[in-house]
Write an enzyme that holds these catalytic residues in place. Structure first.
Site, short mmCIF file in Angstrom:
data_model
loop_
_atom_site.label_atom_id
_atom_site.label_comp_id
_atom_site.label_asym_id
_atom_site.label_seq_id
_atom_site.Cartn_x
_atom_site.Cartn_y
_atom_site.Cartn_z
N ASP A 196 -71.64 29.98 106.76
CA ASP A 196 -71.68 30.53 105.41
C ASP A 196 -71.62 32.04 105.61
O ASP A 196 -72.56 32.62 106.15
CB ASP A 196 -72.98 30.14 104.70
N HIS A 197 -70.52 32.66 105.19
CA HIS A 197 -70.36 34.07 105.58
C HIS A 197 -71.42 34.98 104.96
O HIS A 197 -71.61 36.10 105.40
CB HIS A 197 -68.94 34.56 105.31
N HIS A 259 -73.52 30.06 98.99
CA HIS A 259 -73.97 31.46 99.13
C HIS A 259 -75.27 31.74 98.36
O HIS A 259 -76.22 32.31 98.88
CB HIS A 259 -72.90 32.42 98.63
C1 BG6 Z 1 -66.04 32.97 99.01
C2 BG6 Z 1 -65.52 32.44 97.71
O1 BG6 Z 1 -66.77 31.98 99.69
O2 BG6 Z 1 -66.88 34.08 98.75
C3 BG6 Z 1 -64.76 33.51 96.95
O3 BG6 Z 1 -64.66 31.32 97.95
C4 BG6 Z 1 -65.63 34.73 96.77
O4 BG6 Z 1 -64.31 33.04 95.69
C5 BG6 Z 1 -66.22 35.16 98.11
O5 BG6 Z 1 -64.82 35.76 96.25
C6 BG6 Z 1 -67.24 36.26 97.88
O6 BG6 Z 1 -67.60 36.79 99.12
P1 BG6 Z 1 -68.10 38.29 99.24
O7 BG6 Z 1 -68.45 38.43 100.68
O8 BG6 Z 1 -66.96 39.16 98.81
O9 BG6 Z 1 -69.26 38.39 98.31
#
Ligand code: BG6
Length: 512
Positions: A196-197, A259
């Site tokens: 999960d990034h 997230h």
């Molecule tokens: C991704 C979603 O997992 O996370 C995207 O699929 C979203 O829709 C993105 O824009 C948001 O990531 P960050 O790091 O820009 O908050």
């Protein structure tokens, strides 16, 4: 802050992990060029990759090792947030290899196997392999079965095999369970790294450090002192080129069980018995399972969905979501979600957690606000207790990473007047900004075999259990008022009403 948790973890110590080969399935896709290769490059700059390391890109697209290297070199120059230093890049480039093939074809897997055997011989990777599934989710099952059939998923004494999977982990509770079963039919849970990034973000990792390495916050981190918690994940972009995926997913599936629930679990979890992977993940899982289930009535009264219509975000004009490419003209997919959740445990009973997430909103900001209770009694003449503003801790996850504490102070002068001031810590000012994709720490940990920041099957299923009632009710009752917010606004009016009904308001938007 450099490696805040690893400095305490005996296995890591800021040293490179052991020998291994990394195989990227879906190597011709976006994730590889935008995140994975830049992250490997950044790791090499910090000398955190093992000397005995190699990468194999695997994809259907025809190509050779030479063409793959040239493509990755060009892409890095485009997507890395830094000036590429040839010395570090040459080191990585000489370790890049390419296998063109299809996982449904035994001969392709044979070629991959041979490539891995060569790397073991030439780069000393010792039979250790990290398989990264940077592919659409429908391929997760076929890939792990192909790895199994080729004998590549099995660990032998003295070597390891790990598989990293990217979200989405299913599209509801039953498909998430089915995916977990599919993966576990081949792999043991400790071989599966669900990425999960959000957990790669410094400020998110810092939540653990902030809460559990400071003595002053933990005693007040509970229902006696906290009035409520807000989490806002606002994006200014619309769906861009991802309409095809997004229209079948929507904001809820795309952001919440993954997230946002990672953020909630880190804010609300109990102190783990150790920073060992399962110590942390057990507590995250427990708190997710303590989120009170929503009844159908709760879904109607405590959740809000929205879809953007045409509008202006900054100086960009956005069209109606329904006119975006690959989106159905009558789509009832939500691009905004807000909800009020409660956590049924001793620490948090009766403390609302308000969440909202949306695309095409006015400002890009991911923020956690912990609002404390007001002082019980107004001591100062002329200041009614309801005029005293409550203390508030704001954790900015992005884009201005930092932490602020708001408190009351006397405004200088002969008259007793109270104003609100901030104590502020800003990452960039304090530690400087390091170019990073957010994947560095996660790849590094996967090579080391530390799954602390990866999701376990039970965490994924706990997340889907919470959102399943929303999916059911929303499917049964498609929204009839879409689009209900203009691009460039803070979302639909119902999002404001959700808090107004409780006598509260979103604290992120007022510019504080
Ligand atoms: C991704 C979603 O997992 O996370 C995207 O699929 C979203 O829709 C993105 O824009 C948001 O990531 P960050 O790091 O820009 O908050």
């Amino acid at each position: 802050m450099q490696q805040p948790i690893t400095s305490e973890a005996p296995r890591t110590n800021g040293q490179p992990g052991g020998p291994c080969a990394m195989v990227i399935f879906g190597a011709s896709g976006d994730l590889t060029k935008r995140k994975l290769i830049p992250a490997l490059y950044n790791l090499s700059r910090h000398r955190l990759l093992p000397a005995e390391f190699a990468v194999v890109g695997f994809a259907r697209r025809a190509g050779t090792t030479e063409s793959f290297r040239a493509q990755m070199r060009a892409d890095l120059a485009r997507f890395c947030d830094c000036a590429v230093e040839p010395g570090f890049w040459d080191w990585i480039e000489s370790r890049l290899h390419y296998v063109s093939g299809d996982v449904s074809d035994a001969a392709s897997l044979k070629r991959l196997q041979q490539q891995l055997a060569e790397l073991e011989r030439d780069h000393g990777t010792r039979g250790n392999a990290l398989f990264y599934l940077a592919t659409p989710p429908q391929q997760f099952g076929p890939i792990v079965r192909a790895l199994d059939a080729a004998g590549l998923a099995r660990e032998q004494p003295g070597n390891w095999r790990r598989v990293i999977v990217e979200k989405p982990f299913g599209r509801d509770l039953s498909s998430a369970r089915a995916l977990n079963e599919e993966l576990r039919a081949v792999l043991s849970e400790r071989q599966i790294y669900r990425i999960d990034h959000y957990l790669g973000k410094e400020t998110v990792q810092n939540l653990l450090v902030f809460r559990f390495s400071n003595g002053i916050f933990e005693p007040i981190w509970n229902r006696r002192y906290v009035d409520h918690v807000q989490i806002t994940v606002a994006e200014t972009l619309g769906v861009e080129a991802r309409g095809g995926y997004y229209d079948g997913a929507g904001a809820l599936r795309d952001m919440v069980p993954n997230h946002i629930f990672q953020l909630i679990s880190l804010v609300a979890m109990e102190c783990p018995i150790s920073f060992e992977a399962n110590g942390v993940r057990d507590e995250q899982s427990k708190v997710l399972r303590a989120i009170a289930p929503l009844s159908q009535e709760d879904v109607l009264s405590r959740t809000v969905r929205g879809q953007y219509g045409a509008g202006k975000v900054g100086d960009r004009e956005l069209v109606d979501y329904r006119n975006e490419s690959d989106v159905k003209p009558s789509s009832s997919t939500e691009t905004y979600v807000a909800m009020r959740l409660e956590i049924d445990n001793w620490r948090w009973k009766d403390v609302p957690f308000y969440l909202r997430v949306g695309k095409a909103l006015t400002r890009r900001v991911t923020e956690i606000v912990v609002q404390f209770k007001r002082p019980p009694f107004a001591l100062f003449r002329g200041t009614a207790v309801e005029k005293l503003s409550a203390n508030r801790l704001v954790i900015n996850v992005q884009p201005d990473e930092g932490i602020q504490l708001h408190f009351g102070a006397k405004i200088p002068g002969a008259v007793m007047k109270i104003g609100t001031v901030d104590m502020e810590f800003n990452y960039r000012d304090h530690f400087g900004a390091e170019p990073a994709t957010g994947y560095e720490r996660l790849l590094y940990d996967a090579v080391l075999g530390d799954p602390t920041l990866f999701q376990r099957a039970d965490m994924v299923e706990a997340g889907w259990s919470v959102v399943q009632p929303l999916l059911d009710v929303w499917q049964a009752l498609p929204a009839r008022n879409f689009p209900n917010y203009a691009a460039g606004s803070w979302g639909p009016a119902e999002g404001e009403q959700l808090l107004a009904r409780d006598g509260r308001r979103w604290l992120t938007q007022d510019g504080r």
